[in-house]
Design an enzyme around this catalytic site. Structure first.
Site, short mmCIF file in Angstrom:
data_model
loop_
_atom_site.label_atom_id
_atom_site.label_comp_id
_atom_site.label_asym_id
_atom_site.label_seq_id
_atom_site.Cartn_x
_atom_site.Cartn_y
_atom_site.Cartn_z
N CYS A 98 -3.09 36.29 -11.19
CA CYS A 98 -3.77 35.32 -12.04
C CYS A 98 -5.55 35.16 -11.91
CB CYS A 98 -3.11 34.32 -12.52
SG CYS A 98 -3.84 34.87 -14.62
N HIS A 236 2.85 34.32 -12.56
CA HIS A 236 3.13 33.72 -12.28
C HIS A 236 4.30 33.76 -10.87
CE1 HIS A 236 -0.41 31.97 -12.36
NE2 HIS A 236 -0.61 32.11 -13.74
N GLU A 238 5.19 32.14 -8.96
CA GLU A 238 4.98 30.45 -8.13
C GLU A 238 5.76 30.05 -9.91
OE1 GLU A 238 1.15 30.34 -10.03
OE2 GLU A 238 2.40 32.32 -9.06
#
Length: 274
Positions: A98, A236, A238
């Site tokens: 990002c 994302h 993660e």
């Protein structure tokens, strides 16, 4: 003999807010992450050479003044270029997520070579901040070590207002594919339920909105450099490294974890542990 554990630098700039999420992903993947404030690098308390992997996490570095990732990119270009250039040239894995992706693009590291900026990440086509789950697929022909062996789609959220990959001309667009610099693309499930499965549902040829939430050219969600050790993406991964993070996990969904990317990165980083 115990498996070697690489040290992972999670670079924290003022305004980044996904550093702890990235650290968890790296820990689960077998790395030893450390959140490193950018001032520690400037003061010499920490140095790039002590780490085997680098993560530039998401957030709003420097409040996104002058554009998303621009001031962070200036840090990379004017304060850390010598060390970062050496880190990348050595083949050590680097991932920007990002805001981190925005910084790497605007510093010229993606798709590279730095310092020339070849593409940009502009405002979303609909002019609004997008926060939704998307489906990502590894691009054929990519040389990225991060997507190596990725057979299942990744399902994860996006959260950005400036994530539209834009190219200056047709020649650049064609070069991204010809040179294997496209690492990940947005894909749309035919049933419209983006977050329900990994790579099991058929997909439409073109993602379209909302599967491609920002209007990126050719549905490109992530880029790699020519060497394959630097990856940047707007979504994302993660934030989907545990099945319980899936929005439909109580109904049996839980595939498409983003942990595979971090496992590949950590595996590559082990080669640099002395």
């Amino acid at each position: 003999m115990a498996e070697r554990t690489p040290r992972v630098m999670i670079l924290h700039a003022p305004g980044t807010n996904r550093d702890r999420d990235a650290a968890l992903a790296c820990t689960l993947a077998g790395g030893a992450p450390e959140v490193v404030p950018i001032n520690d690098l400037l003061s010499g308390v920490r140095e790039f050479a002590a780490y085997q992997m680098l993560v530039l996490p998401g957030g709003f570095s420097y409040g996104d003044d002058l554009g998303a990732g621009r001031l962070w990119a200036n840090d990379l270009t004017h304060r850390f270029s010598r060390d970062l250039d050496a880190f990348i040239a050595a083949g050590k894995p680097v991932i920007g997520i990002c805001n981190g992706f925005q910084a790497l693009v605007k510093a010229g590291y993606l798709p590279g070579p730095a310092p020339r900026q070849r593409v940009t990440l502009a405002r979303n086509r609909r002019g609004a901040f997008e926060c939704r789950w998307v489906r990502l697929r590894a691009a054929e022909g990519s040389g990225s070590l991060w997507t190596r062996g990725l057979e299942e789609d990744i399902l994860c959220p996006v959260a950005h207002g400036e994530g539209r990959l834009a190219v200056p001309d047709e020649a650049t667009r064609e070069a991204l594919w010809r040179e294997g610099l496209v690492a990940l693309t947005y894909v749309a499930a035919e049933d419209g339920v983006q977050e329900d499965l990994g790579r099991t549902a058929p997909v439409r040829a073109e993602a379209g909105y909302p599967a491609n939430p920002n209007g990126s050219v050719d549905d490109i969600a992530g880029l790699t450099n020519a060497a394959g050790n630097v990856l940047g993406l707007m979504p994302h991964p993660e934030n989907h490294v545990l099945a319980e993070q899936h929005p439909r996990w109580t109904r049996g969904a839980g595939r498409g974890l983003g942990i595979a990317l971090f496992q590949n990165g950590v595996a590559a980083a082990r080669a640099f542990v002395s």
